[in-house]
Design a protein around this motif. Sequence first.
Motif, PDB file in Angstrom:
ATOM      1  N   LEU A 253      36.273  34.901 -21.063  1.00  0.00           N
ATOM      2  CA  LEU A 253      36.166  33.448 -21.215  1.00  0.00           C
ATOM      3  C   LEU A 253      37.450  32.716 -20.828  1.00  0.00           C
ATOM      4  O   LEU A 253      37.464  31.490 -20.766  1.00  0.00           O
ATOM      5  CB  LEU A 253      35.783  33.093 -22.652  1.00  0.00           C
ATOM      6  CG  LEU A 253      34.351  33.448 -23.066  1.00  0.00           C
ATOM      7  CD1 LEU A 253      34.143  33.179 -24.559  1.00  0.00           C
ATOM      8  CD2 LEU A 253      33.339  32.662 -22.248  1.00  0.00           C
ATOM      9  N   GLY A 254      38.533  33.474 -20.588  1.00  0.00           N
ATOM     10  CA  GLY A 254      39.731  32.818 -20.074  1.00  0.00           C
ATOM     11  C   GLY A 254      40.990  32.931 -20.900  1.00  0.00           C
ATOM     12  O   GLY A 254      41.917  32.130 -20.717  1.00  0.00           O
ATOM     13  N   ILE A 255      41.080  33.924 -21.804  1.00  0.00           N
ATOM     14  CA  ILE A 255      42.338  34.134 -22.531  1.00  0.00           C
ATOM     15  C   ILE A 255      43.037  35.362 -21.960  1.00  0.00           C
ATOM     16  O   ILE A 255      42.441  36.432 -21.849  1.00  0.00           O
ATOM     17  CB  ILE A 255      42.115  34.349 -24.041  1.00  0.00           C
ATOM     18  CG1 ILE A 255      41.399  33.160 -24.665  1.00  0.00           C
ATOM     19  CG2 ILE A 255      43.458  34.557 -24.738  1.00  0.00           C
ATOM     20  CD1 ILE A 255      41.201  33.295 -26.175  1.00  0.00           C
ATOM     21  N   ALA A 256      44.301  35.209 -21.606  1.00  0.00           N
ATOM     22  CA  ALA A 256      45.122  36.330 -21.155  1.00  0.00           C
ATOM     23  C   ALA A 256      46.265  36.527 -22.148  1.00  0.00           C
ATOM     24  O   ALA A 256      46.868  35.557 -22.606  1.00  0.00           O
ATOM     25  CB  ALA A 256      45.680  36.071 -19.762  1.00  0.00           C
ATOM     26  N   TYR A 257      46.547  37.776 -22.474  1.00  0.00           N
ATOM     27  CA  TYR A 257      47.524  38.103 -23.506  1.00  0.00           C
ATOM     28  C   TYR A 257      48.585  39.040 -22.933  1.00  0.00           C
ATOM     29  O   TYR A 257      48.254  40.109 -22.415  1.00  0.00           O
ATOM     30  CB  TYR A 257      46.787  38.766 -24.669  1.00  0.00           C
ATOM     31  CG  TYR A 257      47.635  39.206 -25.846  1.00  0.00           C
ATOM     32  CD1 TYR A 257      48.686  38.433 -26.315  1.00  0.00           C
ATOM     33  CD2 TYR A 257      47.348  40.399 -26.513  1.00  0.00           C
ATOM     34  CE1 TYR A 257      49.434  38.837 -27.410  1.00  0.00           C
ATOM     35  CE2 TYR A 257      48.086  40.807 -27.617  1.00  0.00           C
ATOM     36  CZ  TYR A 257      49.131  40.021 -28.058  1.00  0.00           C
ATOM     37  OH  TYR A 257      49.869  40.430 -29.144  1.00  0.00           O
ATOM     38  N   VAL A 258      49.842  38.620 -23.006  1.00  0.00           N
ATOM     39  CA  VAL A 258      50.966  39.471 -22.614  1.00  0.00           C
ATOM     40  C   VAL A 258      51.654  39.906 -23.903  1.00  0.00           C
ATOM     41  O   VAL A 258      52.397  39.140 -24.498  1.00  0.00           O
ATOM     42  CB  VAL A 258      51.946  38.727 -21.687  1.00  0.00           C
ATOM     43  CG1 VAL A 258      53.081  39.661 -21.267  1.00  0.00           C
ATOM     44  CG2 VAL A 258      51.227  38.182 -20.455  1.00  0.00           C
ATOM     45  N   PRO A 259      51.391  41.131 -24.365  1.00  0.00           N
ATOM     46  CA  PRO A 259      51.867  41.538 -25.689  1.00  0.00           C
ATOM     47  C   PRO A 259      53.354  41.815 -25.728  1.00  0.00           C
ATOM     48  O   PRO A 259      54.001  42.040 -24.695  1.00  0.00           O
ATOM     49  CB  PRO A 259      51.065  42.814 -25.966  1.00  0.00           C
ATOM     50  CG  PRO A 259      50.793  43.376 -24.613  1.00  0.00           C
ATOM     51  CD  PRO A 259      50.606  42.182 -23.710  1.00  0.00           C
ATOM     52  N   GLN A 260      53.885  41.805 -26.934  1.00  0.00           N
ATOM     53  CA  GLN A 260      55.272  42.198 -27.140  1.00  0.00           C
ATOM     54  C   GLN A 260      55.421  43.653 -26.708  1.00  0.00           C
ATOM     55  O   GLN A 260      54.612  44.506 -27.047  1.00  0.00           O
ATOM     56  CB  GLN A 260      55.629  42.056 -28.618  1.00  0.00           C
ATOM     57  CG  GLN A 260      57.098  42.241 -28.931  1.00  0.00           C
ATOM     58  CD  GLN A 260      57.385  41.974 -30.399  1.00  0.00           C
ATOM     59  OE1 GLN A 260      56.476  41.956 -31.230  1.00  0.00           O
ATOM     60  NE2 GLN A 260      58.644  41.753 -30.725  1.00  0.00           N
ATOM     61  N   GLY A 261      56.459  43.936 -25.927  1.00  0.00           N
ATOM     62  CA  GLY A 261      56.634  45.296 -25.428  1.00  0.00           C
ATOM     63  C   GLY A 261      55.954  45.547 -24.094  1.00  0.00           C
ATOM     64  O   GLY A 261      55.983  46.657 -23.568  1.00  0.00           O
ATOM     65  N   ARG A 262      55.265  44.532 -23.567  1.00  0.00           N
ATOM     66  CA  ARG A 262      54.706  44.515 -22.208  1.00  0.00           C
ATOM     67  C   ARG A 262      53.456  45.374 -22.043  1.00  0.00           C
ATOM     68  O   ARG A 262      52.461  44.937 -21.506  1.00  0.00           O
ATOM     69  CB  ARG A 262      55.775  44.913 -21.174  1.00  0.00           C
ATOM     70  CG  ARG A 262      56.981  43.995 -21.202  1.00  0.00           C
ATOM     71  CD  ARG A 262      58.071  44.467 -20.284  1.00  0.00           C
ATOM     72  NE  ARG A 262      58.864  45.551 -20.798  1.00  0.00           N
ATOM     73  CZ  ARG A 262      59.878  45.413 -21.631  1.00  0.00           C
ATOM     74  NH1 ARG A 262      60.226  44.223 -22.062  1.00  0.00           N
ATOM     75  NH2 ARG A 262      60.567  46.457 -22.036  1.00  0.00           N
ATOM     76  N   GLU A 263      53.506  46.647 -22.466  1.00  0.00           N
ATOM     77  CA  GLU A 263      52.329  47.539 -22.419  1.00  0.00           C
ATOM     78  C   GLU A 263      51.686  47.623 -21.036  1.00  0.00           C
ATOM     79  O   GLU A 263      50.473  47.539 -20.882  1.00  0.00           O
ATOM     80  CB  GLU A 263      51.304  47.132 -23.478  1.00  0.00           C
ATOM     81  CG  GLU A 263      51.837  47.290 -24.901  1.00  0.00           C
ATOM     82  CD  GLU A 263      50.788  47.035 -25.957  1.00  0.00           C
ATOM     83  OE1 GLU A 263      49.587  47.001 -25.629  1.00  0.00           O
ATOM     84  OE2 GLU A 263      51.181  46.872 -27.127  1.00  0.00           O
ATOM     85  N   ILE A 264      52.531  47.773 -20.026  1.00  0.00           N
ATOM     86  CA  ILE A 264      51.999  48.057 -18.693  1.00  0.00           C
ATOM     87  C   ILE A 264      51.590  49.533 -18.650  1.00  0.00           C
ATOM     88  O   ILE A 264      51.926  50.319 -19.536  1.00  0.00           O
ATOM     89  CB  ILE A 264      53.021  47.715 -17.587  1.00  0.00           C
ATOM     90  CG1 ILE A 264      54.330  48.485 -17.828  1.00  0.00           C
ATOM     91  CG2 ILE A 264      53.313  46.237 -17.570  1.00  0.00           C
ATOM     92  CD1 ILE A 264      54.637  49.495 -16.807  1.00  0.00           C
ATOM     93  N   PHE A 265      50.854  49.929 -17.604  1.00  0.00           N
ATOM     94  CA  PHE A 265      50.442  51.319 -17.450  1.00  0.00           C
ATOM     95  C   PHE A 265      51.537  52.061 -16.686  1.00  0.00           C
ATOM     96  O   PHE A 265      51.669  51.911 -15.470  1.00  0.00           O
ATOM     97  CB  PHE A 265      49.111  51.400 -16.711  1.00  0.00           C
ATOM     98  CG  PHE A 265      47.983  50.746 -17.453  1.00  0.00           C
ATOM     99  CD1 PHE A 265      47.328  51.424 -18.480  1.00  0.00           C
ATOM    100  CD2 PHE A 265      47.589  49.451 -17.148  1.00  0.00           C
ATOM    101  CE1 PHE A 265      46.293  50.815 -19.184  1.00  0.00           C
ATOM    102  CE2 PHE A 265      46.555  48.841 -17.840  1.00  0.00           C
ATOM    103  CZ  PHE A 265      45.909  49.518 -18.863  1.00  0.00           C
TER     104      PHE A 265
END
Length: 232
Positions: free
Chosen positions: A76-88
């Motif tokens: 629906l249009g929410i993007a979340y960039v978490p603390q610590g980034r959590e990239i793969f």
Amino acid sequence: MLNVEKLNQYYGSSHTLRGVSLSLEKGQCLALLGRNGVGKTTLLKCLMGVLPVASGKVNLAGRDITRLKPHERAALGIAYVPQGREIFARLTVEENLRMGMAIKSGRQASTIRSEVYELFPVLKEMLHRRGGDLSGGQQQQLAIARALLADPKLIILDEPTEGIQPSIIKDIGNVIRLLRHRGDIAILLCEQYFDFAHALADQFMVLSRGEVVASGAQAEMNSENVKRHLAV
């Protein structure tokens, strides 16, 4: 764009969010401030659907999303960039970016927009490097770029300056400022670095022990009342 009404959340017997309300319009940046452990990340996870709420309501663009799952909110249009980034870490930069388009289908998910490379030129240079080989600042840029590829209405940034070198903090600030001025996205910025938040926010909200203790326009952020709740 985002309207939150009297949100309450519990962790065991602890009342972690106490009647939190906020409103954020498209084209605005709201700075969420407070010391460690006051409920900031808990609030963000509730907005994203990662944590359940006991009571209250979350509306996005006029739609009640309080009980929706995280992937439904993302669609629906929410993007979340978490603390610590959590990239793969084991995927390449390009593969990480393509993960940001996972909610799209067909042709829309086939091409990484050039705008991403304009905002973060270093990513184009490192497309085939593994995410885990990037510096902390480069990983943060990758995490934000990945979120933007979902074309969000609302982007939530949790401590984007944490552990980042000053030059990249400046670059990230410039990107947030550009997104705000573009006017087609709402930005919720959770931040402990006061000067960074003050330079970017249209409005602010301070949490203490899970409740809102101060809020207002950016010009009021320098008040003694706000600083009292941020001082260690």
